[in-house]
Design a protein around this motif. Structure first.
Motif: not given
Length: 73
Positions: A13-24
């Motif tokens: 459990r915890g905070l979800h951290f998403l990585i932007d798929a559009d990062w360079s």
């Protein structure tokens, strides 16, 4: 169907951290370097204690015979 994975910390459990798929690649590299620097600073401060904890976690359970451990050789 999405597959859920848990971090090596074992937390489920915890905070979800998403990585932007559009990062360079450059943006990803900056974050990678930030995490590397953070890891190095934590190691400089807690290295001995972390080493001991890692060894504890990797060692066989106390009082266990090597033949009693599942998946033993």
């Amino acid at each position: 169907m999405s597959r859920r994975t848990h971090p090596s910390s074992g937390l489920s459990r915890g905070l979800h951290f998403l990585i932007d798929a559009d990062w360079s690649p450059q943006q990803a590299f900056v974050v990678f370097e930030l995490l590397s620097d953070l890891r190095a600073r934590i190691w400089m401060r807690y290295g001995v204690a972390l080493h001991e904890l890692i060894c504890e976690q990797l060692s066989t359970p106390t009082g266990a015979d090597i033949d009693d451990i599942e998946g033993g050789f």
